[in-house]
Design a protein around this motif. Sequence first.
Motif, PDB file in Angstrom:
ATOM      1  N   ILE A  88       0.989  24.172   5.995  1.00  0.00           N
ATOM      2  CA  ILE A  88       1.533  22.946   5.397  1.00  0.00           C
ATOM      3  C   ILE A  88       1.589  23.098   3.887  1.00  0.00           C
ATOM      4  N   ARG A  89       2.623  22.533   3.302  1.00  0.00           N
ATOM      5  CA  ARG A  89       2.705  22.429   1.843  1.00  0.00           C
ATOM      6  C   ARG A  89       2.287  21.001   1.476  1.00  0.00           C
ATOM      7  N   PHE A  90       0.988  20.851   1.265  1.00  0.00           N
ATOM      8  CA  PHE A  90       0.442  19.530   0.968  1.00  0.00           C
ATOM      9  C   PHE A  90       0.940  19.034  -0.390  1.00  0.00           C
ATOM     10  N   PRO A  91       0.924  17.674  -0.591  1.00  0.00           N
ATOM     11  CA  PRO A  91       0.392  16.652   0.308  1.00  0.00           C
ATOM     12  C   PRO A  91       1.440  16.140   1.293  1.00  0.00           C
ATOM     13  N   MET A  92       0.943  15.480   2.361  1.00  0.00           N
ATOM     14  CA  MET A  92       1.807  14.666   3.214  1.00  0.00           C
ATOM     15  C   MET A  92       2.082  13.365   2.466  1.00  0.00           C
ATOM     16  N   ILE A  93       3.282  12.824   2.609  1.00  0.00           N
ATOM     17  CA  ILE A  93       3.666  11.667   1.793  1.00  0.00           C
ATOM     18  C   ILE A  93       4.198  10.529   2.663  1.00  0.00           C
ATOM     19  N   ASP A  94       3.604   9.356   2.483  1.00  0.00           N
ATOM     20  CA  ASP A  94       4.135   8.117   3.047  1.00  0.00           C
ATOM     21  C   ASP A  94       5.148   7.587   2.038  1.00  0.00           C
ATOM     22  N   ARG A  95       6.420   7.804   2.305  1.00  0.00           N
ATOM     23  CA  ARG A  95       7.457   7.471   1.339  1.00  0.00           C
ATOM     24  C   ARG A  95       7.639   5.971   1.172  1.00  0.00           C
ATOM     25  N   THR A  96       7.257   5.223   2.184  1.00  0.00           N
ATOM     26  CA  THR A  96       7.423   3.765   2.111  1.00  0.00           C
ATOM     27  C   THR A  96       6.359   3.123   1.247  1.00  0.00           C
ATOM     28  N   ASN A  97       5.115   3.585   1.403  1.00  0.00           N
ATOM     29  CA  ASN A  97       3.996   2.951   0.714  1.00  0.00           C
ATOM     30  C   ASN A  97       3.429   3.780  -0.439  1.00  0.00           C
ATOM     31  N   ASN A  98       4.081   4.925  -0.705  1.00  0.00           N
ATOM     32  CA  ASN A  98       3.661   5.793  -1.807  1.00  0.00           C
ATOM     33  C   ASN A  98       2.191   6.197  -1.683  1.00  0.00           C
ATOM     34  N   GLN A  99       1.811   6.601  -0.463  1.00  0.00           N
ATOM     35  CA  GLN A  99       0.458   7.096  -0.202  1.00  0.00           C
ATOM     36  C   GLN A  99       0.544   8.559   0.228  1.00  0.00           C
ATOM     37  N   THR A 100      -0.545   9.301   0.049  1.00  0.00           N
ATOM     38  CA  THR A 100      -0.547  10.711   0.407  1.00  0.00           C
ATOM     39  C   THR A 100      -1.782  11.071   1.229  1.00  0.00           C
ATOM     40  N   ILE A 101      -1.662  12.143   1.970  1.00  0.00           N
ATOM     41  CA  ILE A 101      -2.792  12.787   2.637  1.00  0.00           C
ATOM     42  C   ILE A 101      -2.818  14.231   2.158  1.00  0.00           C
ATOM     43  N   SER A 102      -3.943  14.634   1.573  1.00  0.00           N
ATOM     44  CA  SER A 102      -4.105  15.987   1.049  1.00  0.00           C
ATOM     45  C   SER A 102      -5.064  16.784   1.922  1.00  0.00           C
ATOM     46  N   GLU A 103      -5.062  18.077   1.711  1.00  0.00           N
ATOM     47  CA  GLU A 103      -5.996  18.926   2.444  1.00  0.00           C
ATOM     48  C   GLU A 103      -7.409  18.701   1.906  1.00  0.00           C
ATOM     49  N   TYR A 104      -8.374  18.550   2.818  1.00  0.00           N
ATOM     50  CA  TYR A 104      -9.741  18.257   2.395  1.00  0.00           C
ATOM     51  C   TYR A 104     -10.334  19.467   1.686  1.00  0.00           C
ATOM     52  N   PRO A 105     -10.849  19.291   0.464  1.00  0.00           N
ATOM     53  CA  PRO A 105     -11.462  20.428  -0.247  1.00  0.00           C
ATOM     54  C   PRO A 105     -12.654  20.963   0.546  1.00  0.00           C
ATOM     55  N   GLY A 106     -12.654  22.247   0.821  1.00  0.00           N
ATOM     56  CA  GLY A 106     -13.749  22.829   1.580  1.00  0.00           C
ATOM     57  C   GLY A 106     -13.485  22.937   3.058  1.00  0.00           C
ATOM     58  N   GLY A 107     -12.439  22.260   3.555  1.00  0.00           N
ATOM     59  CA  GLY A 107     -12.062  22.410   4.945  1.00  0.00           C
ATOM     60  C   GLY A 107     -12.767  21.484   5.913  1.00  0.00           C
ATOM     61  N   TYR A 108     -12.571  21.762   7.184  1.00  0.00           N
ATOM     62  CA  TYR A 108     -12.999  20.884   8.272  1.00  0.00           C
ATOM     63  C   TYR A 108     -14.506  20.636   8.280  1.00  0.00           C
ATOM     64  N   ASN A 109     -15.311  21.680   8.187  1.00  0.00           N
ATOM     65  CA  ASN A 109     -16.763  21.509   8.284  1.00  0.00           C
ATOM     66  C   ASN A 109     -17.316  20.685   7.137  1.00  0.00           C
ATOM     67  N   ASP A 110     -16.790  20.893   5.940  1.00  0.00           N
ATOM     68  CA  ASP A 110     -17.236  20.075   4.807  1.00  0.00           C
ATOM     69  C   ASP A 110     -16.844  18.617   5.004  1.00  0.00           C
ATOM     70  N   MET A 111     -15.693  18.389   5.610  1.00  0.00           N
ATOM     71  CA  MET A 111     -15.270  17.017   5.866  1.00  0.00           C
ATOM     72  C   MET A 111     -16.215  16.337   6.862  1.00  0.00           C
ATOM     73  N   LEU A 112     -16.636  17.056   7.885  1.00  0.00           N
ATOM     74  CA  LEU A 112     -17.588  16.487   8.835  1.00  0.00           C
ATOM     75  C   LEU A 112     -18.933  16.183   8.178  1.00  0.00           C
ATOM     76  N   ASN A 113     -19.352  17.047   7.267  1.00  0.00           N
ATOM     77  CA  ASN A 113     -20.615  16.806   6.568  1.00  0.00           C
ATOM     78  C   ASN A 113     -20.562  15.520   5.759  1.00  0.00           C
ATOM     79  N   GLY A 114     -19.354  15.151   5.312  1.00  0.00           N
ATOM     80  CA  GLY A 114     -19.209  13.912   4.552  1.00  0.00           C
ATOM     81  C   GLY A 114     -19.210  12.674   5.439  1.00  0.00           C
TER      82      GLY A 114
END
Length: 222
Positions: A88-114
């Motif tokens: 993926i070429r981040f970020p994902m973009i909600d064009r209607t609401n001007n919101q984004t989803i970016s790749e979590y720094p550190g990846g999946y396991n770091d995201m679970l730790n959070g």
Amino acid sequence: MANKTLLNGVNEILTRVSVIAGDAGLLTSLTDSPRQVHIDVAKQVINEGIDDLYAVTNIAQPNEQAESTLVLVTGTRAYTLATDLIQIRFPMIDRTNNQTISEYPGGYNDMLNGDPEQDDTGLPQYGAFRPTDGKFFLDCAPTAENNGRTYYYQYDKNLALSILTDTVPFNDAVFRAMVPAWVQLWKRERRNEFDEALYRLSIGRASALLSQRQARDSYAPR
């Protein structure tokens, strides 16, 4: 004039290595039990050679990038993305609401730790690919308020040639220059033979034709 096909490439390779003899022996299908291993290796090295060519030429393949969408569903954190996705070429973009989803720094396991309880809810801001099943996992579960929001994402897609009518992404001149390189890759796989100098020369010539610039002299297979 249409570009050469995967079948053309396989026939060129197998003719050069004497698996098939003359025009009368040319394959019309990529399924042939007595020669299937030879055919499968030829298909493999054609794709590898194309990847090497574009890597050393430092340009993107035609139609390498595509667009798709992720639609939020209430309570759902894991999503299946495009089946031909490479990255993926981040970020994902909600064009209607001007919101984004970016790749979590550190990846999946770091995201679970959070979020060790995995019970966070709200509007997602990050995501990561879950290694257990390849799904894209969000940092929180969307609420009913977020349901249906659509995020567009650009991605690099898999361009591997697989069926006999798939066409190479370059013209006949580049195709002809690539044949000796494919042959060397095939010989390396099937006969443990490899002429590195000829491979470099062939890739260099194909790269020069592809980019219309002078060939370099440092092309080795990856």
